[in-house]
Motif scaffolding. Structure first.
Motif, PDB file in Angstrom:
ATOM      1  N   GLY A   9      22.192   5.831   5.243  1.00  0.00           N
ATOM      2  CA  GLY A   9      21.606   7.231   5.022  1.00  0.00           C
ATOM      3  C   GLY A   9      22.649   8.250   4.789  1.00  0.00           C
ATOM      4  O   GLY A   9      23.588   7.896   4.488  1.00  0.00           O
ATOM      5  N   TYR A  10      22.429   9.443   5.109  1.00  0.00           N
ATOM      6  CA  TYR A  10      23.072  10.724   5.126  1.00  0.00           C
ATOM      7  C   TYR A  10      24.658  10.220   5.888  1.00  0.00           C
ATOM      8  O   TYR A  10      25.653  10.480   5.513  1.00  0.00           O
ATOM      9  N   VAL A  11      24.159   9.784   7.285  1.00  0.00           N
ATOM     10  CA  VAL A  11      25.165   9.624   8.208  1.00  0.00           C
ATOM     11  C   VAL A  11      26.043   8.320   7.716  1.00  0.00           C
ATOM     12  O   VAL A  11      27.389   8.513   7.754  1.00  0.00           O
ATOM     13  N   ASP A  30      22.161  -1.954   4.279  1.00  0.00           N
ATOM     14  CA  ASP A  30      20.800  -1.086   4.531  1.00  0.00           C
ATOM     15  C   ASP A  30      19.565  -2.181   4.140  1.00  0.00           C
ATOM     16  O   ASP A  30      19.881  -2.824   3.361  1.00  0.00           O
ATOM     17  N   ILE A  31      18.555  -1.893   5.030  1.00  0.00           N
ATOM     18  CA  ILE A  31      17.383  -2.571   4.656  1.00  0.00           C
ATOM     19  C   ILE A  31      16.701  -2.267   3.367  1.00  0.00           C
ATOM     20  O   ILE A  31      15.861  -3.329   2.608  1.00  0.00           O
ATOM     21  N   LYS A  35      18.244   1.171  -2.579  1.00  0.00           N
ATOM     22  CA  LYS A  35      19.347   2.044  -2.287  1.00  0.00           C
ATOM     23  C   LYS A  35      20.816   1.367  -2.612  1.00  0.00           C
ATOM     24  O   LYS A  35      21.531   1.786  -3.146  1.00  0.00           O
ATOM     25  N   VAL A  84      21.420   3.975  11.685  1.00  0.00           N
ATOM     26  CA  VAL A  84      20.155   4.033  11.291  1.00  0.00           C
ATOM     27  C   VAL A  84      19.262   5.154  12.053  1.00  0.00           C
ATOM     28  O   VAL A  84      19.836   5.825  12.797  1.00  0.00           O
ATOM     29  N   THR A  86      16.603   7.487  13.978  1.00  0.00           N
ATOM     30  CA  THR A  86      15.923   7.687  15.219  1.00  0.00           C
ATOM     31  C   THR A  86      14.955   8.846  15.125  1.00  0.00           C
ATOM     32  O   THR A  86      15.121   9.602  15.804  1.00  0.00           O
ATOM     33  N   SER A 101      16.318  -3.171  15.927  1.00  0.00           N
ATOM     34  CA  SER A 101      16.375  -4.211  15.119  1.00  0.00           C
ATOM     35  C   SER A 101      17.841  -4.558  14.411  1.00  0.00           C
ATOM     36  O   SER A 101      18.052  -5.558  14.174  1.00  0.00           O
ATOM     37  N   THR A 121      22.269   9.465  16.575  1.00  0.00           N
ATOM     38  CA  THR A 121      21.886  10.159  17.684  1.00  0.00           C
ATOM     39  C   THR A 121      20.866   9.401  18.622  1.00  0.00           C
ATOM     40  O   THR A 121      19.786   8.977  17.992  1.00  0.00           O
ATOM     41  N   GLU A 150      27.703  11.664  15.926  1.00  0.00           N
ATOM     42  CA  GLU A 150      28.201  12.230  14.649  1.00  0.00           C
ATOM     43  C   GLU A 150      27.576  13.691  14.438  1.00  0.00           C
ATOM     44  O   GLU A 150      26.442  13.899  15.025  1.00  0.00           O
ATOM     45  N   GLU A 154      24.579  18.094   6.874  1.00  0.00           N
ATOM     46  CA  GLU A 154      24.150  17.832   5.558  1.00  0.00           C
ATOM     47  C   GLU A 154      24.571  19.037   4.755  1.00  0.00           C
ATOM     48  O   GLU A 154      24.594  20.351   4.915  1.00  0.00           O
ATOM     49  N   SER A 261      16.608  16.956   9.868  1.00  0.00           N
ATOM     50  CA  SER A 261      16.196  15.797  10.515  1.00  0.00           C
ATOM     51  C   SER A 261      16.717  15.738  11.912  1.00  0.00           C
ATOM     52  O   SER A 261      16.646  14.801  12.585  1.00  0.00           O
ATOM     53  N   CYS A 262      17.461  16.871  12.257  1.00  0.00           N
ATOM     54  CA  CYS A 262      18.043  16.755  13.630  1.00  0.00           C
ATOM     55  C   CYS A 262      17.685  17.710  14.794  1.00  0.00           C
ATOM     56  O   CYS A 262      17.198  17.409  15.654  1.00  0.00           O
ATOM     57  N   LYS A 265      14.142  17.278  16.059  1.00  0.00           N
ATOM     58  CA  LYS A 265      13.739  16.038  16.745  1.00  0.00           C
ATOM     59  C   LYS A 265      14.437  15.916  17.922  1.00  0.00           C
ATOM     60  O   LYS A 265      14.312  15.278  18.923  1.00  0.00           O
ATOM     61  N   ARG A 330      13.227  16.991   5.316  1.00  0.00           N
ATOM     62  CA  ARG A 330      12.703  16.617   6.588  1.00  0.00           C
ATOM     63  C   ARG A 330      12.476  17.750   7.600  1.00  0.00           C
ATOM     64  O   ARG A 330      13.572  18.799   7.763  1.00  0.00           O
TER      65      ARG A 330
HETATM   66  P1  NAD Z   1      18.687   8.216   7.062  1.00  0.00           P
HETATM   67  O1  NAD Z   1      17.120   8.157   7.439  1.00  0.00           O
HETATM   68  O2  NAD Z   1      19.199   9.299   5.925  1.00  0.00           O
HETATM   69  O3  NAD Z   1      19.382   6.888   7.290  1.00  0.00           O
HETATM   70  C1  NAD Z   1      18.911   5.792   7.904  1.00  0.00           C
HETATM   71  C2  NAD Z   1      19.228   4.453   7.055  1.00  0.00           C
HETATM   72  O4  NAD Z   1      18.790   3.493   7.940  1.00  0.00           O
HETATM   73  C3  NAD Z   1      17.972   4.409   5.844  1.00  0.00           C
HETATM   74  O5  NAD Z   1      18.711   4.229   4.599  1.00  0.00           O
HETATM   75  C4  NAD Z   1      17.230   2.971   6.411  1.00  0.00           C
HETATM   76  O6  NAD Z   1      16.925   2.285   5.471  1.00  0.00           O
HETATM   77  C5  NAD Z   1      18.239   2.571   7.196  1.00  0.00           C
HETATM   78  N1  NAD Z   1      17.807   1.492   8.145  1.00  0.00           N
HETATM   79  C6  NAD Z   1      16.860   1.315   8.987  1.00  0.00           C
HETATM   80  N2  NAD Z   1      16.723   0.342   9.825  1.00  0.00           N
HETATM   81  C7  NAD Z   1      17.926  -0.482   9.483  1.00  0.00           C
HETATM   82  C8  NAD Z   1      18.209  -1.629   9.862  1.00  0.00           C
HETATM   83  N3  NAD Z   1      17.640  -2.359  10.645  1.00  0.00           N
HETATM   84  N4  NAD Z   1      19.408  -2.382   9.142  1.00  0.00           N
HETATM   85  C9  NAD Z   1      20.008  -1.412   8.223  1.00  0.00           C
HETATM   86  N5  NAD Z   1      19.565  -0.349   7.771  1.00  0.00           N
HETATM   87  C10 NAD Z   1      18.506   0.374   8.272  1.00  0.00           C
HETATM   88  O7  NAD Z   1      19.054   8.753   8.382  1.00  0.00           O
HETATM   89  P2  NAD Z   1      20.271   9.953   8.815  1.00  0.00           P
HETATM   90  O8  NAD Z   1      19.933  11.239   8.482  1.00  0.00           O
HETATM   91  O9  NAD Z   1      21.628   9.485   8.136  1.00  0.00           O
HETATM   92  O10 NAD Z   1      20.361   9.865  10.404  1.00  0.00           O
HETATM   93  C11 NAD Z   1      20.806   8.533  10.910  1.00  0.00           C
HETATM   94  C12 NAD Z   1      21.371   8.993  12.237  1.00  0.00           C
HETATM   95  O11 NAD Z   1      22.260   9.858  12.509  1.00  0.00           O
HETATM   96  C13 NAD Z   1      20.038   9.588  13.097  1.00  0.00           C
HETATM   97  O12 NAD Z   1      19.825   9.261  14.639  1.00  0.00           O
HETATM   98  C14 NAD Z   1      20.394  11.020  13.004  1.00  0.00           C
HETATM   99  O13 NAD Z   1      19.657  11.803  14.225  1.00  0.00           O
HETATM  100  C15 NAD Z   1      21.792  11.009  13.303  1.00  0.00           C
HETATM  101  N6  NAD Z   1      22.475  12.278  12.658  1.00  0.00           N
HETATM  102  C16 NAD Z   1      22.097  12.558  11.464  1.00  0.00           C
HETATM  103  C17 NAD Z   1      22.652  13.797  10.868  1.00  0.00           C
HETATM  104  C18 NAD Z   1      22.179  14.399   9.514  1.00  0.00           C
HETATM  105  O14 NAD Z   1      22.619  15.705   9.277  1.00  0.00           O
HETATM  106  N7  NAD Z   1      21.160  13.542   8.873  1.00  0.00           N
HETATM  107  C19 NAD Z   1      24.024  14.455  11.279  1.00  0.00           C
HETATM  108  C20 NAD Z   1      24.209  13.627  12.804  1.00  0.00           C
HETATM  109  C21 NAD Z   1      23.655  12.618  13.234  1.00  0.00           C
END
Ligand code: NAD
Length: 436
Positions: A9-11, A30-31, A35, A84, A86, A101, A121, A150, A154, A261-262, A265, A330
């Motif tokens: 995903g983003y991170v 990624d599952i 994507k 992934v 949270t 998982s 996180t 991290e 974004e 998203s942060c 939550k 989000r």
């Molecule tokens: P996201 O939803 O963009 O990406 C998560 C990805 O994980 C999705 O593509 C999903 O399909 C994949 N996924 C889920 N279960 C899986 C599995 N079992 N195997 C493989 N892939 C799987 O989320 P995000 O925004 O990248 O955030 C990820 C984490 O990083 C969160 O804990 C978030 O709090 C943290 N974080 C996010 C940011 C931000 O700005 N987005 C910044 C710092 C930390």
């Protein structure tokens, strides 16, 4: 060194792409098969400045790969990052099913010494829980579980990852720590400060940082409400406060509340963690409440500016993303405002440079326009809800000509009030009482 990032995903995608740019061999897993197919074709599923170029460059160089299952890559990796989601559960605590998982997949693939790193996180104690789970099947000497939260934002995620304020590594296993210090050596050489801590502290640093920033935003938003009531100007107050080095200028911009998203939550999750450990964090509790109230405050402000039309008004909503520079909606305050107005029967036309497709997934009935001008056409009030750069340079003369009544509610304080009023608009913003 071989690296796998689970969760693209983003991170995860930014982490994988940037680490490969430092010469590491990286597989992003990624599952979400769709994507991964997009990424294999060189298409980027999210909007993030600079990301496409860096992905393309490292794919071509044969250092960056994308896979759906990734079992072989995981079994051969030296380091596996978990990135992934949270997301919040109904009670505010973090949903950990995606993390566990992914841990299960790791456990099935695990053969020789590896470091498993939580970049997601995750609540305090997660590293220990993962370790206990793995110890049921693997011996202690064959793995380490570390925390490497991290902090990227974004909208400028690539730049943030490449030039971080700090890299936090929480690892209680000396061998695992050495692997991670080696991995980050190119970034250390490029002057990135590295803070090594125990794993529990690293997990808490992330939540404490996000909670502190959320408090700062809620603080300035409450101060803005007071400024409006007593006739002060929040931009001057923020400037005066920020000049104090102990306070600093960052995060003193009032607006419709924090989203994304942060912050929403993570503030709720740290409150849940505190409860679990028998503490009460009253400052963070208040920041959460103040943030929710800021959406209602924004809705009231918009309706107050409809010249009594209230529910009969047509609102042009500029900006749907939770902040400028991203397509992420989000917990977007803009969408919360839109939903509350729609619930009251108000007609809304909306425009966002990047986030419209994601926004209609959340609110199907949202009428989407292709430009700010089209959005403004026939509207009673134009609302700026996201701080996109293009909204700072709107052609206000053109906008005024197409609106039914020339009224702007600037929830991001992007426009120059005097200039906007001189052009004949009724103008309202956050934290400054306007005189007409
Ligand atoms: P996201 O939803 O963009 O990406 C998560 C990805 O994980 C999705 O593509 C999903 O399909 C994949 N996924 C889920 N279960 C899986 C599995 N079992 N195997 C493989 N892939 C799987 O989320 P995000 O925004 O990248 O955030 C990820 C984490 O990083 C969160 O804990 C978030 O709090 C943290 N974080 C996010 C940011 C931000 O700005 N987005 C910044 C710092 C930390």
């Amino acid at each position: 060194m071989k690296v796998v990032v689970v969760g693209t995903g983003y991170v995860g995608l930014v982490t994988g792409a940037c680490l490969s740019d430092f010469g590491l061999n990286v597989t992003c897993v990624d599952i979400d098969a769709e994507k991964i197919e997009l990424l294999k074709r060189g298409e980027i599923p999210i909007y993030e400045p600079g990301l496409k170029e860096i992905v393309e460059k490292n794919q071509k160089a044969g250092r960056l790969f994308f896979e759906v299952k990734g079992e072989k890559a995981i079994s051969e990796a030296d380091v596996v990052f978990l990135a992934v989601g949270t997301p919040p559960k109904d009670d505010g605590s973090a949903e950990m099913k995606y993390v566990f998982s992914a841990v299960e997949t790791f456990s099935k693939c695990h053969k020789s010494y590896q470091v498993l790193v939580t970049k997601s996180t995750v609540p305090v104690g997660t590293g220990k829980k993962i370790e206990d789970y793995l110890l049921q099947k693997h011996s202690k000497e064959t793995f380490a579980v570390a925390s490497n939260p991290e902090f990227l934002r974004e909208g400028c995620a690539v730049a943030d990852f490449m030039n971080p304020d700090r890299i936090v590594i929480g690892c209680d296993d000396p061998k695992g720590l050495k692997v991670l210090l080696d991995l980050y050596e190119p970034m250390r050489k490029a002057n990135a400060p590295i803070l090594v801590t125990d794993r529990t502290s690293a997990e808490l640093i992330k939540y404490a940082s996000n909670a502190f920033l959320s408090v700062k935003i809620s603080f300035i938003n409450e101060m803005a409400r007071l400024a409006e009531n007593c006739g002060a100007d929040i931009s001057k107050i923020a400037k005066g406060m920020g000049m104090d080095k102990r306070i600093g200028h960052a995060f003193l911009l009032p607006g419709p509340g924090y989203g994304g998203s942060c912050f929403p939550k993570d503030t709720k999750a740290i409150l849940s963690t505190a409860k679990e450990y028998g503490c009460r964090l009253k400052i963070i509790e208040s920041a959460v409440i103040a943030n929710e109230e800021q959406v209602d405050f924004s809705v009231e402000k918009i309706l107050k500016n409809t010249e009594g039309k209230n529910e009969e008004a047509t609102i042009a909503l500029l900006g749907l993303a939770f902040k400028g520079g991203t397509d992420d909606v989000r917990e977007s305050p803009s969408l919360k405002i839109a939903q509350k107005l729609l619930d009251k029967g108000v007609k809304i036309k909306a425009y966002d440079p990047e986030a419209s497709a994601n926004a209609v997934k959340e609110i199907e009935t949202l009428q989407i326009c292709n430009s700010a001008k089209e959005c403004a056409e026939g509207s009673d009030v134009l609302v700026i809800a996201t701080e996109w750069n293009e909204f700072k340079t709107l052609d206000l003369v053109e906008i005024k000509n197409v609106m039914k009544t020339p009224t702007i509610v600037d929830l991001r304080n992007l426009l120059d009030p005097n200039h906007t009023i001189e052009l004949g608009f009724k103008y309202d913003c956050i934290g400054r009482r306007m005189q007409f």
